[in-house]
Design an enzyme around this catalytic site. Structure first.
Site, PDB file in Angstrom:
ATOM      1  N   PHE A 149     -42.795  31.284 149.407  1.00 39.95           N
ATOM      2  CA  PHE A 149     -42.887  29.841 149.152  1.00 39.95           C
ATOM      3  C   PHE A 149     -42.322  29.094 150.352  1.00 39.95           C
ATOM      4  CE2 PHE A 149     -41.549  25.655 147.776  1.00 39.95           C
ATOM      5  CZ  PHE A 149     -42.670  25.226 147.075  1.00 39.95           C
ATOM      6  N   ASP A 234     -36.932  31.008 157.002  1.00 38.62           N
ATOM      7  CA  ASP A 234     -36.937  29.853 156.102  1.00 38.62           C
ATOM      8  C   ASP A 234     -35.758  30.004 155.141  1.00 38.62           C
ATOM      9  OD1 ASP A 234     -37.277  27.927 154.181  1.00 38.62           O
ATOM     10  OD2 ASP A 234     -39.424  28.267 153.894  1.00 38.62           O
ATOM     11  N   LYS A 263     -32.848  21.312 151.698  1.00 37.62           N
ATOM     12  CA  LYS A 263     -32.196  21.223 150.385  1.00 37.62           C
ATOM     13  C   LYS A 263     -30.710  20.834 150.435  1.00 37.62           C
ATOM     14  CE  LYS A 263     -35.707  23.473 147.697  1.00 37.62           C
ATOM     15  NZ  LYS A 263     -36.572  24.611 147.908  1.00 37.62           N
TER      16      LYS A 263
END
Ligand SMILES: *Cc1c(COP(=O)(O)O)cnc(C)c1O
Length: 410
Positions: A149, A234, A263
């Site tokens: 993802f 990532d 985030k």
């Protein structure tokens, strides 16, 4: 005057109905309407209290409403919010210096959403492929992993193997080569002379908290070095303490060529993301080659600077490591025929069930715990890193009760 009494339950129902009427239906939220939060706790419009085990998918590592981050936000909002990068502001350089120092890299490129930082790293890798490695123009390949993802843009879904993320969004961006996650031999075969980069989540978060075999990350890193390929990590979800290390790559002492962060960088208050890399790599971008109107704005920079300070001074990674070990050990000790596996690192925990995880998630909700299913049969438990031992133990007992309830109806 007629006063109509509206119960609090009506408020929740009204909010959900209003959202359904006017909002796009691209989410299926749990049926709780939150109006206030602090630390690891949420309160709904009826005043009920819940433990937050979603943490906005790791954007709330610091907990809700951290007083220092909130104070920074308020103070900065009163002074200066936005300039664009058409001019300098007094906050951005401090943030850049702080993030470079924290990560040990020379250069930082600030963006907003995680997926924009992913996009930034992809552009940087392609440019490196042509200008440094000498790949013939427009033919660079980037190896990505099954079940990954990286966000929701056309580039990110082009790099995805998940049917639902891709369905009817084509045509897709060429240049992505898929390899199975956790298999070093398969990665060797996927890398060609046209490969400029490997894009890797050190633990697959949305894919169901998939932890690769021990040694895999280090093997990927040395393979990339051998074959003259950039390693892009990532760490949007795994970074900033979540897995018990500052970054999940640290677990195997891996230093990627570019680190993608998002985030929790915004301290739960503001969308802030970044790519960090060496000066040589980052300097492949010149003025005008890449950018973002809001990227690096002074409000974002101030909030993220304090978020980094809090992370370090309150030792959040260490706390995640301790609390995570306690939680994983206790969850593994809960006997159940429905649980296939408890896995994870630090406070990024996945519980694989042989029933839809949504059912356990709803059982937990009625017992005051908000935790979401990820990938059908996996429940993700990822509370803010500031959770204390007493709350960990309470979570385990509510989890046990919820599991019993699910067992009785299956
Ligand atoms: C959440 C996530 C993203 C995308 O971040 P957004 O802020 O939602 O754009 C990218 N990569 C990983 C690993 C993520 O978990």
């Amino acid at each position: 005057m007629m006063v109509s009494y509206r119960s609090m339950q009506d408020r929740a129902r009204d909010a959900i109905a209003l959202e359904a009427q006017y909002g796009a239906h691209n989410y299926r939220p749990l049926e709780v309407v939150v109006e206030r939060a602090e630390g690891v706790w949420l309160w709904d419009v009826e005043g009920r209290q819940y433990l937050d085990c979603v943490s906005a998918y790791s954007a709330l590592n610091h907990g809700h409403a951290h007083p220092r981050i909130r104070a920074t936000l308020v103070e900065q909002a009163q002074r200066l919010s936005l300039t664009s990068r058409a001019m300098y502001n007094d906050r951005l350089p401090i943030f850049l210096e702080r993030l470079a120092t924290l990560t040990g890299y020379e250069a930082v490129l600030p963006m907003n959403a995680g997926v924009e930082a992913v996009e930034t790293a992809l552009k940087l890798a392609r440019r490196w492929g042509y200008e440094a490695k000498g790949i013939p123009s427009n033919s660079a390949e980037i190896v990505v992993f099954a079940n990954n993802f990286h966000g929701r843009t056309i580039a990110a879904v082009s790099a995805s193997s998940t049917a639902q993320y891709r369905n009817d969004f084509g045509p897709f961006l060429p240049g992505f080569i898929f390899a199975p996650f956790g298999d070093i031999e398969a990665l060797k075969r996927a890398i060609t002379p046209l490969t400029c980069a490997v894009l890797l989540e050190p633990i697959q978060g949305e894919g169901g908290v998939v932890v690769p075999p021990e040694g895999y990350l280090a093997n990927v890193a040395s393979l990339c070095r051998e074959r003259d390929v950039l390693l892009l990590a990532d760490e949007v979800q795994t970074g900033l303490g979540r897995t018990g290390d500052l970054f999940a790559c640290d677990h195997e002492r891996v230093r990627p060529d570019a680190l993608i962060i998002g985030k929790a960088l915004g301290g739960g208050y503001y969308p802030v993301s970044a790519v960090v890399a060496s000066r040589a790599l980052m300097d492949l971008f010149g003025p005008g080659d890449h950018g973002s109107t809001f990227g690096g704005n002074p409000l974002a920079a101030a909030v993220a600077t304090t978020a980094i300070d809090v992370l370090v001074e309150e030792r959040l990674a260490e706390r995640a490591s301790r609390a995570g070990a306690r939680l994983i050990a206790q969850l593994k000790a809960v006997p159940s025929a429905r649980v296939r596996e408890v896995r994870g690192r630090g406070l990024l925990i996945g519980i694989e069930l042989d029933v839809p995880a949504r059912r356990l998630s709803e059982a937990l909700l009625s017992r005051g715990v908000v935790a979401k299913d990820t990938h059908e049969n996996v429940l993700r438990i990822a509370p803010p890193l500031v959770i204390d031992d007493e709350t960990v133990d309470m979570l385990v007992s509510r989890f046990t009760e919820s599991l019993r309830a699910v067992e009785q109806t299956s």
